[in-house]
Design a protein around this motif. Structure first.
Motif, PDB file in Angstrom:
ATOM      1  N   TYR A  86     -46.171 -27.839 -16.218  1.00 46.71           N
ATOM      2  CA  TYR A  86     -44.781 -27.761 -15.745  1.00 46.71           C
ATOM      3  C   TYR A  86     -44.676 -27.069 -14.383  1.00 46.71           C
ATOM      4  O   TYR A  86     -43.595 -26.663 -13.976  1.00 46.71           O
ATOM      5  CB  TYR A  86     -43.920 -27.043 -16.788  1.00 46.71           C
ATOM      6  N   HIS A  87     -45.829 -26.915 -13.718  1.00 47.39           N
ATOM      7  CA  HIS A  87     -45.882 -26.392 -12.343  1.00 47.39           C
ATOM      8  C   HIS A  87     -45.445 -24.933 -12.242  1.00 47.39           C
ATOM      9  O   HIS A  87     -44.843 -24.526 -11.242  1.00 47.39           O
ATOM     10  CB  HIS A  87     -45.050 -27.273 -11.402  1.00 47.39           C
ATOM     11  N   TRP A  88     -45.752 -24.153 -13.264  1.00 45.35           N
ATOM     12  CA  TRP A  88     -45.576 -22.715 -13.183  1.00 45.35           C
ATOM     13  C   TRP A  88     -46.869 -22.097 -12.650  1.00 45.35           C
ATOM     14  O   TRP A  88     -47.931 -22.707 -12.714  1.00 45.35           O
ATOM     15  CB  TRP A  88     -45.252 -22.138 -14.567  1.00 45.35           C
ATOM     16  N   TYR A  89     -46.751 -20.882 -12.103  1.00 42.75           N
ATOM     17  CA  TYR A  89     -47.929 -20.177 -11.628  1.00 42.75           C
ATOM     18  C   TYR A  89     -48.727 -19.627 -12.813  1.00 42.75           C
ATOM     19  O   TYR A  89     -48.163 -19.121 -13.784  1.00 42.75           O
ATOM     20  CB  TYR A  89     -47.537 -19.009 -10.725  1.00 42.75           C
ATOM     21  N   VAL A  90     -50.036 -19.700 -12.706  1.00 45.28           N
ATOM     22  CA  VAL A  90     -50.945 -19.078 -13.663  1.00 45.28           C
ATOM     23  C   VAL A  90     -51.915 -18.224 -12.861  1.00 45.28           C
ATOM     24  O   VAL A  90     -52.563 -18.717 -11.939  1.00 45.28           O
ATOM     25  CB  VAL A  90     -51.710 -20.123 -14.505  1.00 45.28           C
ATOM     26  N   SER A  91     -52.008 -16.950 -13.207  1.00 42.97           N
ATOM     27  CA  SER A  91     -52.831 -16.024 -12.426  1.00 42.97           C
ATOM     28  C   SER A  91     -53.651 -15.134 -13.350  1.00 42.97           C
ATOM     29  O   SER A  91     -53.282 -14.897 -14.503  1.00 42.97           O
ATOM     30  CB  SER A  91     -51.930 -15.153 -11.540  1.00 42.97           C
ATOM     31  N   SER A  92     -54.757 -14.648 -12.827  1.00 45.52           N
ATOM     32  CA  SER A  92     -55.547 -13.658 -13.559  1.00 45.52           C
ATOM     33  C   SER A  92     -55.086 -12.238 -13.241  1.00 45.52           C
ATOM     34  O   SER A  92     -55.536 -11.285 -13.869  1.00 45.52           O
ATOM     35  CB  SER A  92     -57.030 -13.799 -13.200  1.00 45.52           C
ATOM     36  N   LYS A  93     -54.169 -12.117 -12.255  1.00 49.01           N
ATOM     37  CA  LYS A  93     -53.665 -10.810 -11.854  1.00 49.01           C
ATOM     38  C   LYS A  93     -52.264 -10.592 -12.427  1.00 49.01           C
ATOM     39  O   LYS A  93     -51.414 -11.471 -12.346  1.00 49.01           O
ATOM     40  CB  LYS A  93     -53.628 -10.706 -10.321  1.00 49.01           C
ATOM     41  N   PRO A  94     -52.028  -9.414 -12.985  1.00 50.44           N
ATOM     42  CA  PRO A  94     -50.718  -9.170 -13.604  1.00 50.44           C
ATOM     43  C   PRO A  94     -49.624  -8.903 -12.588  1.00 50.44           C
ATOM     44  O   PRO A  94     -49.888  -8.445 -11.469  1.00 50.44           O
ATOM     45  CB  PRO A  94     -50.966  -7.918 -14.456  1.00 50.44           C
ATOM     46  N   SER A  95     -48.399  -9.204 -12.972  1.00 46.29           N
ATOM     47  CA  SER A  95     -47.220  -8.811 -12.210  1.00 46.29           C
ATOM     48  C   SER A  95     -46.130  -8.470 -13.214  1.00 46.29           C
ATOM     49  O   SER A  95     -46.062  -9.056 -14.307  1.00 46.29           O
ATOM     50  CB  SER A  95     -46.755  -9.932 -11.270  1.00 46.29           C
ATOM     51  N   VAL A  96     -45.307  -7.517 -12.863  1.00 44.92           N
ATOM     52  CA  VAL A  96     -44.236  -7.097 -13.757  1.00 44.92           C
ATOM     53  C   VAL A  96     -43.279  -8.262 -13.975  1.00 44.92           C
ATOM     54  O   VAL A  96     -42.860  -8.929 -13.031  1.00 44.92           O
ATOM     55  CB  VAL A  96     -43.483  -5.883 -13.178  1.00 44.92           C
ATOM     56  N   GLY A  97     -42.961  -8.522 -15.227  1.00 48.97           N
ATOM     57  CA  GLY A  97     -42.065  -9.627 -15.563  1.00 48.97           C
ATOM     58  C   GLY A  97     -42.769 -10.925 -15.890  1.00 48.97           C
ATOM     59  O   GLY A  97     -42.127 -11.875 -16.328  1.00 48.97           O
ATOM     60  N   ALA A  98     -44.088 -10.982 -15.681  1.00 53.39           N
ATOM     61  CA  ALA A  98     -44.839 -12.198 -16.005  1.00 53.39           C
ATOM     62  C   ALA A  98     -45.120 -12.256 -17.505  1.00 53.39           C
ATOM     63  O   ALA A  98     -45.134 -11.234 -18.201  1.00 53.39           O
ATOM     64  CB  ALA A  98     -46.153 -12.229 -15.232  1.00 53.39           C
ATOM     65  N   ILE A  99     -45.341 -13.467 -17.994  1.00 50.22           N
ATOM     66  CA  ILE A  99     -45.737 -13.666 -19.387  1.00 50.22           C
ATOM     67  C   ILE A  99     -47.246 -13.492 -19.489  1.00 50.22           C
ATOM     68  O   ILE A  99     -48.001 -14.135 -18.759  1.00 50.22           O
ATOM     69  CB  ILE A  99     -45.330 -15.064 -19.881  1.00 50.22           C
ATOM     70  N   LEU A 100     -47.668 -12.615 -20.368  1.00 53.01           N
ATOM     71  CA  LEU A 100     -49.092 -12.409 -20.632  1.00 53.01           C
ATOM     72  C   LEU A 100     -49.515 -13.357 -21.752  1.00 53.01           C
ATOM     73  O   LEU A 100     -48.849 -13.425 -22.785  1.00 53.01           O
ATOM     74  CB  LEU A 100     -49.336 -10.962 -21.032  1.00 53.01           C
ATOM     75  N   ASN A 101     -50.583 -14.101 -21.536  1.00 57.63           N
ATOM     76  CA  ASN A 101     -51.068 -15.056 -22.536  1.00 57.63           C
ATOM     77  C   ASN A 101     -52.495 -14.695 -22.947  1.00 57.63           C
ATOM     78  O   ASN A 101     -53.403 -14.650 -22.105  1.00 57.63           O
ATOM     79  CB  ASN A 101     -51.017 -16.469 -21.959  1.00 57.63           C
ATOM     80  N   LEU A 102     -52.686 -14.408 -24.233  1.00 60.67           N
ATOM     81  CA  LEU A 102     -54.006 -14.117 -24.789  1.00 60.67           C
ATOM     82  C   LEU A 102     -54.511 -15.330 -25.545  1.00 60.67           C
ATOM     83  O   LEU A 102     -53.780 -15.914 -26.361  1.00 60.67           O
ATOM     84  CB  LEU A 102     -53.939 -12.929 -25.755  1.00 60.67           C
ATOM     85  N   GLN A 103     -55.729 -15.695 -25.301  1.00 58.50           N
ATOM     86  CA  GLN A 103     -56.354 -16.768 -26.058  1.00 58.50           C
ATOM     87  C   GLN A 103     -56.758 -16.247 -27.454  1.00 58.50           C
ATOM     88  O   GLN A 103     -56.779 -15.038 -27.681  1.00 58.50           O
ATOM     89  CB  GLN A 103     -57.561 -17.306 -25.296  1.00 58.50           C
ATOM     90  N   PRO A 104     -57.055 -17.150 -28.406  1.00 58.37           N
ATOM     91  CA  PRO A 104     -57.376 -16.713 -29.767  1.00 58.37           C
ATOM     92  C   PRO A 104     -58.480 -15.660 -29.803  1.00 58.37           C
ATOM     93  O   PRO A 104     -59.484 -15.772 -29.103  1.00 58.37           O
ATOM     94  CB  PRO A 104     -57.810 -18.014 -30.454  1.00 58.37           C
ATOM     95  N   TRP A 105     -58.233 -14.629 -30.608  1.00 56.76           N
ATOM     96  CA  TRP A 105     -59.181 -13.554 -30.896  1.00 56.76           C
ATOM     97  C   TRP A 105     -59.464 -12.635 -29.702  1.00 56.76           C
ATOM     98  O   TRP A 105     -60.382 -11.833 -29.750  1.00 56.76           O
ATOM     99  CB  TRP A 105     -60.496 -14.112 -31.456  1.00 56.76           C
TER     100      TRP A 105
END
Length: 232
Positions: free
Chosen positions: A161-180
């Motif tokens: 959906y053309h959202w940004y995905v980053s390995s660096k955190p920013s306040v207000g971003a969604i954090l996504n953890l993969q399984p386990w």
């Protein structure tokens, strides 16, 4: 003798009436004091239910300070306090609506071509519901992908959906953890970054995590393998 009894009954009746009226007056006075005082002393947290169309709405959560909110939206405490008629900038309330004039948090500008959602379809209490709801509180938009996406799939959906995905955190971003990863179960986990610590770790707000799954909790996570940060 009978007339004396009538007279006695008359005064007893009127004594009870007067006593009842006295109690009623007391209750009315107490009610006026309590509700009148409550109405005049309500904190500003309950005084505002919406922001103007040009403002960005932010809902206060546990641990927030007005200075942190101001920094997040590139403004200052004095401006926020004045705009929201907050007499004491050191006192804000959980659930309070803060209106930021034309505000966008860092990372909050919607990227070119990004799709956005207009409602939260996820089941209440799930980590996906909270991540979508909290992102909307911070940025005014929902994620566009639907309940067909488990938490671990949000990174791929964000790219679609053309959202940004980053390995660096920013306040207000969604954090996504993969399984386990870092305590996530087999379906992964999503949360929202509330603060970045000096060691590079983040404090994220979550639902469906830990001993109280239906409550919002605050957990420290570390950027690294299997962790991405998503924003529009």
């Amino acid at each position: 003798m009978r007339s004396h009894q009538h007279i006695l009954q008359y005064f007893q009746h009127h004594r009870l009436v007067r006593r009842g009226l006295g109690y009623a007056g007391l209750l009315l006075t107490a009610g006026t004091f309590f509700f009148g005082g409550l109405g005049s002393g309500l904190p500003h947290a309950l005084a505002r239910s919406s922001c103007s169309g040009s403002d960005q709405a932010y809902t206060v959560i546990s641990g927030d300070t007005l200075s942190e909110i101001a920094a997040r939206y590139n403004t200052n405490v004095q401006s926020l306090a004045s705009h929201n008629q907050i007499a004491d900038p050191n006192r804000i309330y959980i659930g309070e609506l803060i209106c930021i004039p034309g505000g966008k948090s860092s990372g909050g500008q919607v990227s070119s071509g990004a799709s956005v959602g207009h409602s939260n379809p996820y089941p209440y209490g799930q980590c996906t519901w909270w991540a979508d709801e909290r992102y909307h509180q911070l940025h005014g938009i929902y994620v566009p992908w639907t309940t067909n996406s488990d938490a671990w799939q949000w990174t791929d959906r964000a790219r679609q959906y053309h959202w940004y995905v980053s390995s660096k955190p920013s306040v207000g971003a969604i954090l996504n953890l993969q399984p386990w990863v870092q305590g996530a179960y087999g379906l992964g986990h999503v949360a929202v970054v509330e603060k970045i610590l000096s060691n590079g770790h983040v404090i994220a707000s979550n639902m469906n995590w830990g001993a109280h799954p239906a409550q919002v909790t605050y957990v420290e996570f570390a950027p690294g393998s299997g962790v991405t940060f998503i924003y529009a």
